[in-house]
Scaffold this motif. Structure first.
Motif, PDB file in Angstrom:
ATOM      1  N   MET A 348      16.565  34.203  58.154  1.00 26.52           N
ATOM      2  CA  MET A 348      17.582  33.543  57.330  1.00 26.52           C
ATOM      3  C   MET A 348      17.649  34.132  55.922  1.00 26.52           C
ATOM      4  O   MET A 348      18.607  33.896  55.184  1.00 26.52           O
ATOM      5  CB  MET A 348      17.297  32.035  57.245  1.00 26.52           C
ATOM      6  CG  MET A 348      17.392  31.303  58.567  1.00 26.52           C
ATOM      7  SD  MET A 348      19.048  31.327  59.284  1.00 26.52           S
ATOM      8  CE  MET A 348      19.939  30.201  58.202  1.00 26.52           C
ATOM      9  N   GLY A 349      16.606  34.869  55.517  1.00 24.22           N
ATOM     10  CA  GLY A 349      16.598  35.442  54.168  1.00 24.22           C
ATOM     11  C   GLY A 349      16.475  34.367  53.103  1.00 24.22           C
ATOM     12  O   GLY A 349      17.015  34.506  52.009  1.00 24.22           O
ATOM     13  N   LEU A 350      15.778  33.281  53.436  1.00 21.93           N
ATOM     14  CA  LEU A 350      15.622  32.184  52.476  1.00 21.93           C
ATOM     15  C   LEU A 350      14.213  32.202  51.891  1.00 21.93           C
ATOM     16  O   LEU A 350      13.254  32.586  52.566  1.00 21.93           O
ATOM     17  CB  LEU A 350      15.883  30.841  53.164  1.00 21.93           C
ATOM     18  CG  LEU A 350      17.329  30.645  53.667  1.00 21.93           C
ATOM     19  CD1 LEU A 350      17.460  29.329  54.433  1.00 21.93           C
ATOM     20  CD2 LEU A 350      18.328  30.691  52.514  1.00 21.93           C
ATOM     21  N   ARG A 351      14.130  31.786  50.634  1.00 20.79           N
ATOM     22  CA  ARG A 351      12.854  31.843  49.929  1.00 20.79           C
ATOM     23  C   ARG A 351      12.065  30.559  50.155  1.00 20.79           C
ATOM     24  O   ARG A 351      12.591  29.459  49.895  1.00 20.79           O
ATOM     25  CB  ARG A 351      13.124  32.042  48.429  1.00 20.79           C
ATOM     26  CG  ARG A 351      11.904  32.429  47.600  1.00 20.79           C
ATOM     27  CD  ARG A 351      12.344  32.978  46.247  1.00 20.79           C
ATOM     28  NE  ARG A 351      13.294  32.114  45.544  1.00 20.79           N
ATOM     29  CZ  ARG A 351      12.957  31.054  44.817  1.00 20.79           C
ATOM     30  NH1 ARG A 351      11.697  30.700  44.686  1.00 20.79           N
ATOM     31  NH2 ARG A 351      13.886  30.341  44.203  1.00 20.79           N
ATOM     32  N   PRO A 352      10.815  30.666  50.647  1.00 27.86           N
ATOM     33  CA  PRO A 352      10.015  29.448  50.820  1.00 27.86           C
ATOM     34  C   PRO A 352       9.824  28.739  49.482  1.00 27.86           C
ATOM     35  O   PRO A 352       9.618  29.393  48.469  1.00 27.86           O
ATOM     36  CB  PRO A 352       8.669  29.973  51.362  1.00 27.86           C
ATOM     37  CG  PRO A 352       8.722  31.451  51.305  1.00 27.86           C
ATOM     38  CD  PRO A 352      10.113  31.889  51.016  1.00 27.86           C
ATOM     39  N   GLY A 353       9.960  27.421  49.518  1.00 22.89           N
ATOM     40  CA  GLY A 353       9.772  26.646  48.289  1.00 22.89           C
ATOM     41  C   GLY A 353      11.047  26.492  47.471  1.00 22.89           C
ATOM     42  O   GLY A 353      11.073  25.730  46.504  1.00 22.89           O
ATOM     43  N   ALA A 354      12.113  27.203  47.832  1.00 17.32           N
ATOM     44  CA  ALA A 354      13.371  27.082  47.075  1.00 17.32           C
ATOM     45  C   ALA A 354      14.118  25.826  47.522  1.00 17.32           C
ATOM     46  O   ALA A 354      13.996  25.408  48.678  1.00 17.32           O
ATOM     47  CB  ALA A 354      14.239  28.305  47.308  1.00 17.32           C
ATOM     48  N   PRO A 355      14.909  25.221  46.620  1.00 18.11           N
ATOM     49  CA  PRO A 355      15.722  24.075  47.070  1.00 18.11           C
ATOM     50  C   PRO A 355      16.774  24.539  48.074  1.00 18.11           C
ATOM     51  O   PRO A 355      17.328  25.617  47.909  1.00 18.11           O
ATOM     52  CB  PRO A 355      16.393  23.578  45.784  1.00 18.11           C
ATOM     53  CG  PRO A 355      15.941  24.452  44.680  1.00 18.11           C
ATOM     54  CD  PRO A 355      15.125  25.567  45.219  1.00 18.11           C
ATOM     55  N   ILE A 356      17.041  23.708  49.088  1.00 17.39           N
ATOM     56  CA  ILE A 356      18.106  24.057  50.044  1.00 17.39           C
ATOM     57  C   ILE A 356      19.454  23.941  49.350  1.00 17.39           C
ATOM     58  O   ILE A 356      20.379  24.716  49.627  1.00 17.39           O
ATOM     59  CB  ILE A 356      18.044  23.168  51.311  1.00 17.39           C
ATOM     60  CG1 ILE A 356      19.002  23.677  52.398  1.00 17.39           C
ATOM     61  CG2 ILE A 356      18.349  21.720  51.012  1.00 17.39           C
ATOM     62  CD1 ILE A 356      18.586  24.903  53.102  1.00 17.39           C
ATOM     63  N   GLU A 357      19.570  22.977  48.446  1.00 16.72           N
ATOM     64  CA  GLU A 357      20.826  22.803  47.714  1.00 16.72           C
ATOM     65  C   GLU A 357      21.069  24.050  46.880  1.00 16.72           C
ATOM     66  O   GLU A 357      20.161  24.556  46.211  1.00 16.72           O
ATOM     67  CB  GLU A 357      20.755  21.562  46.817  1.00 16.72           C
ATOM     68  CG  GLU A 357      22.096  21.193  46.237  1.00 16.72           C
ATOM     69  CD  GLU A 357      22.125  19.803  45.613  1.00 16.72           C
ATOM     70  OE1 GLU A 357      21.052  19.172  45.501  1.00 16.72           O
ATOM     71  OE2 GLU A 357      23.224  19.352  45.250  1.00 16.72           O
ATOM     72  N   GLY A 358      22.274  24.545  46.943  1.00 19.25           N
ATOM     73  CA  GLY A 358      22.593  25.750  46.173  1.00 19.25           C
ATOM     74  C   GLY A 358      22.558  27.020  47.008  1.00 19.25           C
ATOM     75  O   GLY A 358      22.944  28.086  46.536  1.00 19.25           O
TER      76      GLY A 358
END
Ligand code: SF4
Length: 489
Positions: A348-358
């Protein structure tokens, strides 16, 4: 063609009396199962009579071909109904379809229905739609029925108190030929959702929350019986959203016991029983609801008041968080979930610990058999009316059926969506599975009201899906990023 009777294996006052005395201690699953059992098979399976068989273009062609090879005909054409949903283009239903394979599949379905006397819900007559949308809206789907279809999300029909499950191609052949299936009886897990949903929290959030908590394999071997104040307060369309995704939690099927909401929804529907037959059917439908002394293999409960708007961040529907939460870090989850989480984050290319919102999105898709009904479109339009689709975002609204499209048009919903910059399409599965031209491109990120976020699900092998409710999709479309829709409602 005349409508099928309500499930004759079980309907009628005499049956109600005979079974009513014993059913008070049974679950609905057991009551319906017993009423449809032809015999127990030596391998422990049940030979189960199927009251309603729904077919579509993807899984029926091979089954009809096997039937032809065996010199057999459809055993109960009056209990078999066909539609085209997966491959149909949504920019225009005009024939011939530009995609030659889609045109060939459509032609084959039409031929098979003609040859076997099966009613085909034809787009040219305004009858077409996703198989799990048209069955209920026509009143074909009724409590106490056994329903099968060559599609995983047949569990949708359980919202009416039917026992409904997806089957494979060879089972489609079996049901076409015999109107029966060899199948194992599932255990029943009762899932109670108590309390009251907060404003801006929808049925989609409820089922994503349940799957997050019980796991995508948690339901294996079970039928899910949904109950509790939150489920009782839901409309039939909301219950369909919940039951639709039972299969994503691993359950064989999901259902809600029929009640006054169910009967009111069905009364007067085109293919539901009419007049005195309807009243007789209601008596039967009441009698098969799980009794107060019914025993369950398992029971779980959730506080509906604590469920937030929920969004998936991963590559299966169990990987989700509330809108105010952060994407988990591998250290946050049990050891046996770590590898799956790392794989999901990498894809997904998402950063662990980042808010999902945004989280930025490229595409917004409102539709599917989970959330392509009139009430879904109404709610999403309330949000769409608040602004314009963000620059660079492609936003699609695809009604679940031609009847849904007509009802939405009568309320002016397409104008609301178009004014906001959404495309208003014709009915079909569309980008839920992308077997038609509606596909993600490259690594596009899609806010989607559908039910699966598997790798490549929406047509691009690298495409990414964030599952959420239709209002959350609409809000994400306006802001170009995952947004708490409650700010806009
Ligand atoms: S909308 Fe999606 S899940 Fe539903 S029947 Fe179509 S492809 Fe399957």
């Amino acid at each position: 063609m005349s409508p099928p009777t309500p499930d004759d294996a079980a309907a009628g006052a005499a049956e109600t009396t005979r079974l009513g005395a014993t059913l008070r201690d049974a679950t609905l699953l057991d009551a319906v199962w017993d009423a449809h059992t032809v015999r127990e098979l030596p391998n422990g399976d049940t030979q189960l009579f199927i009251g309603l068989h729904l077919i579509h273009e993807v899984t029926s062609a091979q089954a009809f071909s096997m039937l032809r090879d065996m010199g057999l005909r459809v055993r109960h054409p009056e209990r078999t109904f066909a539609t085209v949903d997966h491959i149909i283009p949504t920019d225009s239903h005009r024939r011939p379809f530009a995609d030659e394979l889609a045109e060939a599949m459509m032609t084959e379905l039409e031929r098979n229905c003609r040859e076997h006397g099966v009613h085909f819900f034809d787009p040219t007559r305004g009858e077409q739609g996703i198989v799990h949308v048209i069955g209920p809206e026509l009143g074909l789907t009724q409590p106490g029925m056994t329903i099968a279809c060559g599609d995983s999300h047949t569990s949708t029909h359980g919202a009416f108190g039917a026992v409904a499950f997806g089957i494979g191609t060879s089972q489609v052949r079996d049901v076409l030929a015999t109107q029966c299936l060899s199948i194992a009886r599932p255990k029943v897990r009762r899932i109670e959702i108590g309390g009251r949903l907060q404003p801006g929290v929808y049925a989609k959030d409820v089922i994503l929350h349940v799957i997050q908590r019980l796991g995508v394999k948690g339901g294996i071997g079970f039928a899910y019986e949904y109950a509790g104040a939150v489920i009782e307060a839901m409309t039939l369309e909301e219950r369909m959203t919940v039951c639709n995704m039972s299969i994503e939690g691993g359950a064989r099927c999901g259902y809600v016991n029929p009640d006054e909401t169910t009967f009111a929804y069905l009364r007067g529907r085109e293919r539901a029983p009419q007049g005195a037959a309807f009243e007789r059917a209601v008596a039967w439908w009441r009698s098969i609801a799980s009794g107060p002394k019914a025993s369950y293999a398992d029971r779980v409960s959730f506080d509906g008041s604590a469920i937030p708007p929920t969004i998936t961040f991963g590559i299966h529907p169990g990987q989700s968080v509330g809108i105010g939460a952060r994407i988990p870090r591998p250290d946050d989850v049990p050891a046996d979930e770590r590898a799956s989480l790392e794989e999901a984050l990498a894809y997904m290319g998402l950063r662990p610990g980042a808010p999902i919102e945004g989280t930025p999105i490229d595409v917004a898709f409102i539709g599917s058999c989970t959330n392509g009904r009139l009430s879904d479109l109404r709610e999403a339009a309330r949000v769409a009316a608040k602004g314009r689709v963000a620059r660079g975002v492609k936003a699609l609204v695809v009604p679940g059926s031609q009847a849904v499209a007509r009802a939405a048009e009568a309320e002016g919903l397409p104008e609301v969506f178009r004014a906001a910059g959404f495309e208003w399409r014709e009915a079909g599965c569309s980008m839920c599975l992308a077997m038609n031209p509606d596909k993600l491109v490259g690594r596009e990120m899609c806010a989607s009201s559908s039910n699966r976020n598997f790798k490549g699900r929406q047509g691009s092998p690298a495409g990414r899906t964030l599952l959420m409710s239709p209002v959350m999709v609409a809000a994400a479309a306006l802001n170009g990023r995952v947004t708490d829709a409650r700010e806009l409602l």
